[in-house]
Design a protein around this motif. Sequence first.
Motif, mmCIF file in Angstrom:
data_model
loop_
_atom_site.group_PDB
_atom_site.id
_atom_site.type_symbol
_atom_site.label_atom_id
_atom_site.label_comp_id
_atom_site.label_asym_id
_atom_site.label_seq_id
_atom_site.Cartn_x
_atom_site.Cartn_y
_atom_site.Cartn_z
ATOM 1 N N SER A 1 4.710 2.876 10.027
ATOM 2 C CA SER A 1 4.943 4.303 9.797
ATOM 3 C C SER A 1 6.368 4.493 9.329
ATOM 4 O O SER A 1 7.314 4.332 10.111
ATOM 5 C CB SER A 1 4.688 5.054 11.112
ATOM 6 O OG SER A 1 4.740 6.440 10.913
ATOM 7 N N TRP A 2 6.546 4.856 8.045
ATOM 8 C CA TRP A 2 7.891 4.816 7.465
ATOM 9 C C TRP A 2 8.435 6.157 7.004
ATOM 10 O O TRP A 2 9.640 6.369 7.001
ATOM 11 C CB TRP A 2 7.942 3.802 6.307
ATOM 12 C CG TRP A 2 7.090 4.160 5.120
ATOM 13 C CD1 TRP A 2 5.760 3.924 4.978
ATOM 14 C CD2 TRP A 2 7.509 4.803 3.916
ATOM 15 N NE1 TRP A 2 5.313 4.378 3.764
ATOM 16 C CE2 TRP A 2 6.377 4.926 3.073
ATOM 17 C CE3 TRP A 2 8.732 5.277 3.437
ATOM 18 C CZ2 TRP A 2 6.423 5.512 1.814
ATOM 19 C CZ3 TRP A 2 8.782 5.857 2.184
ATOM 20 C CH2 TRP A 2 7.641 5.972 1.373
ATOM 21 N N THR A 3 7.564 7.103 6.589
ATOM 22 C CA THR A 3 8.108 8.388 6.128
ATOM 23 C C THR A 3 8.541 9.244 7.309
ATOM 24 O O THR A 3 9.162 10.286 7.135
ATOM 25 C CB THR A 3 7.073 9.171 5.294
ATOM 26 O OG1 THR A 3 5.909 9.406 6.100
ATOM 27 C CG2 THR A 3 6.651 8.403 4.047
ATOM 28 N N PHE B 1 15.615 -2.779 5.359
ATOM 29 C CA PHE B 1 16.730 -2.732 4.409
ATOM 30 C C PHE B 1 16.172 -2.944 3.014
ATOM 31 O O PHE B 1 15.708 -4.032 2.672
ATOM 32 C CB PHE B 1 17.813 -3.781 4.700
ATOM 33 C CG PHE B 1 18.946 -3.628 3.717
ATOM 34 C CD1 PHE B 1 19.906 -2.645 3.902
ATOM 35 C CD2 PHE B 1 19.011 -4.408 2.574
ATOM 36 C CE1 PHE B 1 20.912 -2.440 2.961
ATOM 37 C CE2 PHE B 1 20.013 -4.214 1.637
ATOM 38 C CZ PHE B 1 20.973 -3.235 1.836
ATOM 39 N N TRP B 2 16.206 -1.873 2.210
ATOM 40 C CA TRP B 2 15.736 -1.918 0.835
ATOM 41 C C TRP B 2 16.905 -2.227 -0.079
ATOM 42 O O TRP B 2 18.031 -1.779 0.159
ATOM 43 C CB TRP B 2 15.077 -0.580 0.471
ATOM 44 C CG TRP B 2 13.862 -0.341 1.317
ATOM 45 C CD1 TRP B 2 13.786 0.393 2.460
ATOM 46 C CD2 TRP B 2 12.550 -0.889 1.101
ATOM 47 N NE1 TRP B 2 12.504 0.338 2.965
ATOM 48 C CE2 TRP B 2 11.733 -0.430 2.152
ATOM 49 C CE3 TRP B 2 11.988 -1.715 0.117
ATOM 50 C CZ2 TRP B 2 10.377 -0.776 2.253
ATOM 51 C CZ3 TRP B 2 10.653 -2.044 0.223
ATOM 52 C CH2 TRP B 2 9.856 -1.575 1.277
ATOM 53 N N GLY B 3 16.618 -2.974 -1.146
ATOM 54 C CA GLY B 3 17.727 -3.551 -1.915
ATOM 55 C C GLY B 3 17.989 -2.932 -3.275
ATOM 56 O O GLY B 3 18.617 -3.572 -4.111
ATOM 57 N N ALA C 1 0.798 -1.240 0.000
ATOM 58 C CA ALA C 1 0.000 0.000 0.000
ATOM 59 C C ALA C 1 0.823 1.280 0.000
ATOM 60 O O ALA C 1 0.268 2.361 0.138
ATOM 61 C CB ALA C 1 -0.999 0.042 1.157
ATOM 62 N N ASP C 2 2.129 1.191 -0.133
ATOM 63 C CA ASP C 2 2.916 2.423 -0.150
ATOM 64 C C ASP C 2 3.033 2.979 -1.567
ATOM 65 O O ASP C 2 2.970 2.253 -2.554
ATOM 66 C CB ASP C 2 4.317 2.181 0.431
ATOM 67 C CG ASP C 2 5.084 1.094 -0.298
ATOM 68 O OD1 ASP C 2 4.446 0.081 -0.653
ATOM 69 O OD2 ASP C 2 6.289 1.238 -0.534
ATOM 70 N N GLU C 3 3.199 4.290 -1.611
ATOM 71 C CA GLU C 3 3.638 5.007 -2.805
ATOM 72 C C GLU C 3 2.808 4.754 -4.063
ATOM 73 O O GLU C 3 3.357 4.574 -5.152
ATOM 74 C CB GLU C 3 5.109 4.689 -3.100
ATOM 75 C CG GLU C 3 6.036 5.121 -1.984
ATOM 76 C CD GLU C 3 7.502 4.949 -2.312
ATOM 77 O OE1 GLU C 3 8.249 5.910 -2.150
ATOM 78 O OE2 GLU C 3 7.911 3.835 -2.726
ATOM 79 N N ALA C 4 1.477 4.760 -3.922
ATOM 80 C CA ALA C 4 0.668 4.745 -5.145
ATOM 81 C C ALA C 4 0.996 6.018 -5.914
ATOM 82 O O ALA C 4 1.094 7.093 -5.322
ATOM 83 C CB ALA C 4 -0.816 4.704 -4.792
ATOM 84 N N ALA D 1 0.051 -3.180 6.717
ATOM 85 C CA ALA D 1 0.323 -2.375 5.520
ATOM 86 C C ALA D 1 1.162 -1.172 5.907
ATOM 87 O O ALA D 1 1.270 -0.821 7.084
ATOM 88 C CB ALA D 1 -0.990 -1.900 4.888
ATOM 89 N N TRP D 2 1.756 -0.537 4.890
ATOM 90 C CA TRP D 2 2.472 0.722 5.122
ATOM 91 C C TRP D 2 1.463 1.818 5.461
ATOM 92 O O TRP D 2 0.254 1.673 5.231
ATOM 93 C CB TRP D 2 3.305 1.086 3.882
ATOM 94 C CG TRP D 2 4.320 0.035 3.529
ATOM 95 C CD1 TRP D 2 4.280 -0.816 2.468
ATOM 96 C CD2 TRP D 2 5.533 -0.286 4.239
ATOM 97 N NE1 TRP D 2 5.375 -1.648 2.462
ATOM 98 C CE2 TRP D 2 6.166 -1.337 3.541
ATOM 99 C CE3 TRP D 2 6.146 0.204 5.393
ATOM 100 C CZ2 TRP D 2 7.370 -1.911 3.953
ATOM 101 C CZ3 TRP D 2 7.356 -0.364 5.801
ATOM 102 C CH2 TRP D 2 7.945 -1.400 5.088
ATOM 103 N N GLU D 3 1.978 2.921 5.971
ATOM 104 C CA GLU D 3 1.138 3.979 6.564
ATOM 105 C C GLU D 3 0.041 4.498 5.634
ATOM 106 O O GLU D 3 -1.037 4.892 6.092
ATOM 107 C CB GLU D 3 2.027 5.157 7.007
ATOM 108 C CG GLU D 3 2.680 5.868 5.823
ATOM 109 C CD GLU D 3 3.802 6.820 6.193
ATOM 110 O OE1 GLU D 3 4.556 6.507 7.140
ATOM 111 O OE2 GLU D 3 3.945 7.856 5.517
HETATM 112 C C1 ACM Z 1 8.717 2.364 1.619
HETATM 113 O O1 ACM Z 1 9.873 2.631 1.975
HETATM 114 N N1 ACM Z 1 8.315 2.678 0.391
HETATM 115 C C2 ACM Z 1 7.782 1.677 2.487
#
Ligand code: ACM
Length: 611
Positions: free
Chosen positions: A476-478, A551-553, A406-409, A456-458
């Motif tokens: 809550s990520w941003t 950790f994003w890849g 659900a993030d960044e639509a 889900a993301w925020e």
């Molecule tokens: C995210 O970093 N797009 C959840």
Amino acid sequence: MTLTFSSRIEGNQIRCLIGTDRPLAAPVFCFSLMAAPKVISGGTLGRRVAGYAEVALPDLAAGALHEVVLEHAVKEFGPRNRAWLPLGAYLRVGKECLPLPAGNDIGLRDVDGPDAPTLAPGRLPLVPQPTDWAPSAGVLPFQAVAPDAGLDALQDLAERLGLAPIIAAGGLALPVTEEAGLGPEGYRLTIASTALSVAVGGAAGLHYAGVTLLTLRETCGGALPCGVITDTPRFGWRGQHLDCARHFFGIDFILRLLDLMALLKLNRFHWHFADDEAFRLEVDTQPLLWQRTAFRGEGEPVPGVFGGGIRAGGSYSKADVAQVVARAKALQIEVLPEIEVPAHSHAMIKAAPGLRDPGDNGEEVSIQGYLDNIVNPAIPATWDLLLPLAKEVAGLFPLRMLHLGADEAPPGAWGGSPAVAALKAREGLETSDDVQGWMLAKLGAELAASGVRVAAWEEAAKGCQGGIGNGALLFSWTGQGPGVEAARRGHDVVMCPAQNAYFDLAHSHDPDDWGAAWAGYVPLEKTVAWDPVPKGAEDITPRIAGVEACFWGEFTTEDAQAEGMIAPRILGIATKGWEPAGRTDGTALRALAGVYGVLFDRIGWRRNRGA
Ligand code: ACM
């Protein structure tokens, strides 16, 4: 044939030099950047998918050094450090693909940082610090406990980490008593000069007492300080996320990460195996998803975005999942799988093209430059795919929780879809947030009916009808603000603010460093410079389920590159998840990182020594 390649940042530009010792006719320069590139000089941009681009070059003569100058198409994504240079670069010449050597020596550099300060008096060399430590005089020489102490999982852990056995014939007895008041994860460990004993609130408490013993044996050189440790975690959710979609991390790496998490009393592994670039779980309900997207590159539906190069990837079998789940269970860790919809679904759409409205003439662009990365909730094909998929994935994991994404639509999502226009009219929806909220609530309700809680993301909290609802757990990520807001509206929340808990962000401003920068930089000290319950938001305390590091890849091309991004910063998230507020500040954490540096080296986990 010898090809050479180098690239460097100059202001907002990226200057690449390609060399060849043989003539090349009409080569095409293929590579990816962190986000959509544009070509300033040296070639003509052809195909582009998100940050992946193909640039037609002129014929190259033997001995030529040809320069291509690039910029990121969106100015805010100016290159910050070596991770922003081209990744996965190769030349396509006719039908042949020729890899270009990695021009920007990939990953963190091993640089020695300043010596860590010494541990303050009264502190144990232990992360997280215990809730209470009452030292007494003397030390207890300690190598192992006697068999039958109930610590078999830690014996296996020690063996895998290359540490001495924690259980041995002739080891110290560890009498265990039960004390429900300590809570299921709590324990009280008494270290006397000749004996040990422990009171536990449950099986997890005994496990954590064992982790403390194993760790102190390593960090105290086999002589445990005498005293009483009373310990119970502040939060129930102490997570580490790993993006296995952008980079395919081998199962061995995942198992090693679980071991590292266990050493730090982390207890949730968030397995992000689906995103724009791949869907990697070998599901039976939708086999085309992984069969068509697990590998990306030449000839594949998804090209080599984010350093995929000529061809890269892999998928996780059901046996892999069972192995991860079993290892996690032995280490008191639960696994949260994520399927990531409706956005970040480019790979899903490539594998199952019917997930977009054929009449959609919208031109929304995702943050990373995709033109088609959102599935359409107003067409039956989407539900035909998603419902069985979601149920199957959730069914593989004992936690009975599924993270939907659900993030960044992309802004304006579905704006050109007649099917969504009809859905809006029917359901009283106006914005794309409303549509996403409606979709997630429907998916959540379907899963709730089969006993699965959604996460889900925020962004999932948005929408005129209250967003995802259904008792969802939100991440809550941003920052922490969206988490506070969601908590006040009744959601349970996991705090994973990028500014403190994103371990893919670079450690420093240094252009020679490595990592993303969109939320600033995350030196070790920043991983503890926050509170999961922010000042002024004490009212939401009961709603804060815990914390998680991500950790994003995107710019990881080999498993080992992640190690120095995760360690020592993982000490920070372990601290935040377990300790009472404010117990360990940046200086204290830096001192503990010095102690743990030796342990990281001993167990063979690379760490960033510098920042
Ligand atoms: C995210 O970093 N797009 C959840």
